[in-house]
Scaffold this motif. Structure first.
Motif, mmCIF file in Angstrom:
data_model
loop_
_atom_site.group_PDB
_atom_site.id
_atom_site.type_symbol
_atom_site.label_atom_id
_atom_site.label_comp_id
_atom_site.label_asym_id
_atom_site.label_seq_id
_atom_site.Cartn_x
_atom_site.Cartn_y
_atom_site.Cartn_z
ATOM 1 N N LEU A 226 0.814 -1.213 0.000
ATOM 2 C CA LEU A 226 0.000 0.000 0.000
ATOM 3 C C LEU A 226 0.850 1.266 0.000
ATOM 4 N N LEU A 227 2.068 1.161 0.539
ATOM 5 C CA LEU A 227 2.945 2.323 0.650
ATOM 6 C C LEU A 227 4.158 2.125 -0.254
ATOM 7 N N ARG A 228 4.247 2.933 -1.318
ATOM 8 C CA ARG A 228 5.320 2.711 -2.297
ATOM 9 C C ARG A 228 6.096 3.977 -2.641
ATOM 10 N N THR A 229 5.663 5.132 -2.155
ATOM 11 C CA THR A 229 6.320 6.392 -2.477
ATOM 12 C C THR A 229 6.601 7.174 -1.197
ATOM 13 N N LYS A 231 5.735 10.111 -0.585
ATOM 14 C CA LYS A 231 4.493 10.816 -0.252
ATOM 15 C C LYS A 231 3.561 9.924 0.560
ATOM 16 N N ASP A 232 3.483 8.629 0.192
ATOM 17 C CA ASP A 232 2.645 7.686 0.934
ATOM 18 C C ASP A 232 3.079 7.612 2.398
ATOM 19 N N LYS A 236 1.270 8.916 6.120
ATOM 20 C CA LYS A 236 1.044 8.040 7.269
ATOM 21 C C LYS A 236 1.752 8.541 8.523
#
Length: 313
Positions: A226-229, A231-232, A236
């Protein structure tokens, strides 16, 4: 581990093996007294197990910690690395990284102990995850000289003797022995185990690294990251992306993107090596919308495409 669970783990190699399954698979069950003990700690001599032990061929994460004192020669597959162990060695394995090992040869001696995280959740001011010994990227292998081996062997022998006593505080005593092994290892390799001052930047970086690691508990090819960048992760962590990039670079010497790409590439190698998932399934699980984008990413990181990497293994 019963036949169904063992077959399932073999088919889906990213499933996490539990300590209960470990005891069932190795010993045909778990003693009631041990089952009630906090953290289900136990300690064994390797030579007692070698005659009937089987190789840990299934490359999975376990939900327990394992510490080994080893005299012998073997290959341990840790994450996407294969580490050759020879001679007197102290090894640490933890739930965040999948591992397996080849068959224990006759003549191999030493000890190993296993326990859950709960073993350290009472009467101890540190969580195991806070120790730099278990930080991501820290090799789990510590070569010992004769004096260091004798010291570690003495600690294991005391744990081995204490586990069978009826002393009411035996687990508190065993925990103190285990502490000695943990801090002994950190003293052996201080450049990897230095505790930095816990300022705001260090804390945010540690939370970023932990969050990055935790999302790689992929069990099925239908799951996705779900978290790949950056910014992600910034979202969070509730910080501005520029701040996250700046403090991660300052604290680790690597950019946020470099950490993310390196970890995705490492997981891709693990899945290519230790599962039967096809390339598209692996790419999808790692968050790529199509195989072409995954192939391009993997080649940039590993110097070859996924098919060639799997063929060369």
């Amino acid at each position: 581990m019963n036949y169904f669970c063992h077959a399932l783990v073999s088919y889906f190699p990213q499933i996490m093996e539990s300590l209960e399954e470990f005891y069932q698979y190795k010993f045909g069950g778990i003693a009631g007294q041990l089952n009630m003990a906090i953290g289900q700690f136990n300690v064994f001599r390797i030579e007692d197990r070698a005659r009937r032990d089987t190789p840990s061929l299934v490359h999975v994460r376990r939900n327990f910690y394992k510490v080994m004192l080893y005299i012998g020669e073997n290959v341990f597959h840790y994450g996407d690395e294969s580490i050759k162990v020879k001679g007197k060695t102290l090894l640490f394995f933890h739930p965040q990284v999948p591992y397996s090992y080849e068959r224990v040869e006759q003549g191999t001696t030493g000890f190993f102990c296993v326990f859950k995280d709960e073993f350290y959740q009472e009467n101890f001011r540190l969580n195991l995850g806070d120790l730099p010994l278990f930080a991501p990227g820290v090799p789990p292998v510590y070569k010992l000289n004769e004096g260091q081996y004798k010291e570690a062997e003495s600690i294991f022998q005391r744990m081995y003797q204490e586990i069978d006593t009826s002393y009411i505080y035996k687990y508190e005593l065993i925990r103190s022995y285990l502490n000695q092994l943990l801090f002994m290892a950190m003293k052996l390799n201080p450049e990897h185990t230095h505790l930095e001052h816990a300022d705001a930047g260090t804390r945010i970086t540690a939370r970023f690294i932990e969050m990055l690691e935790r999302q790689f508990l992929i069990e099925f090819s239908t799951e996705r990251l779900l978290l790949r960048t950056p910014k992600d992760f910034a979202g969070k962590l509730a910080v501005h992306i520029n701040y996250l990039n700046r403090i991660v670079k300052k604290t680790t010497g690597k950019t946020t993107s470099e950490h993310i790409y390196s970890r995705i590439a490492s997981e891709a190698k693990i899945l290519l090596k230790h599962t039967q998932w096809n390339i598209s399934e692996i790419g999808y699980a790692l968050g790529f919308d199509d195989q072409a984008h995954f192939n391009k990413f993997f080649k940039a990181q590993a110097g070859m495409n996924p098919t060639a990497y799997r063929t060369d293994i």
